[in-house]
Design a protein around this motif. Structure first.
Motif, PDB file in Angstrom:
ATOM      1  N   ASN A 193      33.893 161.043-110.079  1.00  0.00           N
ATOM      2  CA  ASN A 193      33.645 159.626-109.820  1.00  0.00           C
ATOM      3  C   ASN A 193      32.576 159.410-108.751  1.00  0.00           C
ATOM      4  O   ASN A 193      32.245 158.265-108.425  1.00  0.00           O
ATOM      5  N   GLY A 196      26.376 161.182-110.071  1.00  0.00           N
ATOM      6  CA  GLY A 196      25.555 160.405-110.990  1.00  0.00           C
ATOM      7  C   GLY A 196      24.445 161.258-111.571  1.00  0.00           C
ATOM      8  O   GLY A 196      24.400 162.483-111.373  1.00  0.00           O
ATOM      9  N   GLU A 289      22.977 154.570-108.612  1.00  0.00           N
ATOM     10  CA  GLU A 289      23.875 155.737-108.661  1.00  0.00           C
ATOM     11  C   GLU A 289      25.320 155.249-108.651  1.00  0.00           C
ATOM     12  O   GLU A 289      25.704 154.449-107.798  1.00  0.00           O
ATOM     13  N   GLN A 290      26.135 155.757-109.580  1.00  0.00           N
ATOM     14  CA  GLN A 290      27.478 155.201-109.755  1.00  0.00           C
ATOM     15  C   GLN A 290      28.337 155.297-108.499  1.00  0.00           C
ATOM     16  O   GLN A 290      29.178 154.440-108.237  1.00  0.00           O
TER      17      GLN A 290
END
Length: 345
Positions: A193, A196, A289-290
């Motif tokens: 999580n 990215g 970017e996540q």
């Protein structure tokens, strides 16, 4: 590590807020600009804050993991090439700094190359890149302490030169991986999580990157007891030096402009060392970017811009700067209802 960052004084908070509220506008009508005006007024402990010699430092460093080709589609040599591009004035950060009258300094914290002297360049290289952290710690304790100290010195030098607003940018092939590892450690978020696509990985490359970084994290996690241990295990010299500069800048009561994913990873470490640092930080944008949005949520930060950028270099700081400048200008120059003889509601 000794650091002396006090929380901002709230002595003038009600007076600054009253000044903001009674400008010739509805209360709250300038939105986030009002929050920034209040924050900078509190940082400087004045009703008339000033922005002086705004400067963005772009920290550059190489990462040993990049040589494995498991985390980035770009070769390590691109770090050196981009530093030369900065020095030649050809990068986005050069364009945006010139547009907004921001001073730019490029910091060789640990690039795997040698550079000739240049007016924009600070040559404070710790080593020619970190070690491959899939095999060992990224750096030694001594190297980490030296990088933190060099960062502090750089911030102090520009402060002594008259700067009171400092922005942070970076360049380093592989540094989104280091940032992901630091994010996972400091926010307790699973690696998948945090990771990215960095400089443009496809799905296969992204999966390889996640697998590699999970293995790296598990390899080091039992040895990490302190924020400094995390920097030693995972950091890049540019990230560690940036962390040191942030700590020093906040201790000097400068306003810190925070860019994207990698810069925020350095701030996570600085915040773990000295939580009062957040009082001095303006978050300039949300990176594409996540992991960055999750970092911002962890820090309870509300960035100024969200325009899909993920370039780095401090470009988010440079683009947000006119809004920050506008915040100070309206506080200092906009009429109040009383001074303008305008009736209040």
């Amino acid at each position: 590590m000794q650091t002396n960052i006090t929380s901002v004084s709230k002595e003038l908070e009600s007076q600054i807020q009253e000044e903001i509220n009674f400008k010739t506008k509805p209360i709250g009508a300038l939105g986030s600009l009002e929050n920034i005006a209040l924050q900078i007024g509190l940082i400087q402990n004045t009703l008339t804050p000033q922005i002086k010699q705004p400067t963005i430092l772009v920290f550059a460093g190489d990462h040993g993991i990049a040589k494995t080709n498991k985390v980035s589609p770009y070769p390590q040599e691109v770090t050196q090439q981009m530093v030369l591009n900065f020095l030649n004035g050809g990068a986005a950060i050069n364009v945006f700094c010139k547009q907004n009258n921001i001073d730019l300094k490029v910091i060789d914290a640990g690039v795997n190359a040698d550079f000739e002297d240049h007016p924009l360049l600070s040559k404070v290289k710790i080593s020619k890149g970190t070690q491959d952290y899939s095999l060992s710690k990224a750096m030694t304790k001594e190297q980490c302490e030296l990088a933190l100290g060099k960062g502090r010195q750089l911030a102090r030098e520009i402060f002594n030169g008259g700067c009171n607003v400092i922005g942070f940018g970076e360049m380093g092939i592989g540094n989104t991986s280091a940032a992901s590892l630091l994010m996972s450690y400091f926010t307790k978020t699973p690696i998948e999580n945090c990771v990215g696509r960095g400089t443009g990985l496809n799905d296969e490359g992204l999966n390889t990157k996640i697998k590699t970084l999970k293995e790296v994290y598990n390899f080091h996690t039992n040895d990490i007891k302190t924020p400094i241990d995390a920097l030693i295990a995972f950091g890049g010299f540019e990230i560690v030096m940036m962390c040191g500069a942030m700590l020093e800048a906040a201790s000097l009561k400068m306003t810190l402009l925070i860019d994207g994913f990698i810069v925020t990873s350095a701030l996570l470490a600085a915040n773990s060392i000295a939580p009062n640092i957040l009082d001095y930080c303006i978050f300039c944008h949300t990176s594409g970017e996540q992991g960055h949005k999750k970092m911002l949520q962890f820090l309870n930060a509300k960035p100024l811009l969200n325009i899909g950028m993920r370039l780095g270099e401090g470009t988010g700081c440079a683009l947000a700067f006119p809004l920050i400048e506008a915040s100070v200008n309206f506080l200092n120059n906009m009429a109040t209802f009383k001074s303008a003889n305008v009736s209040e509601a």
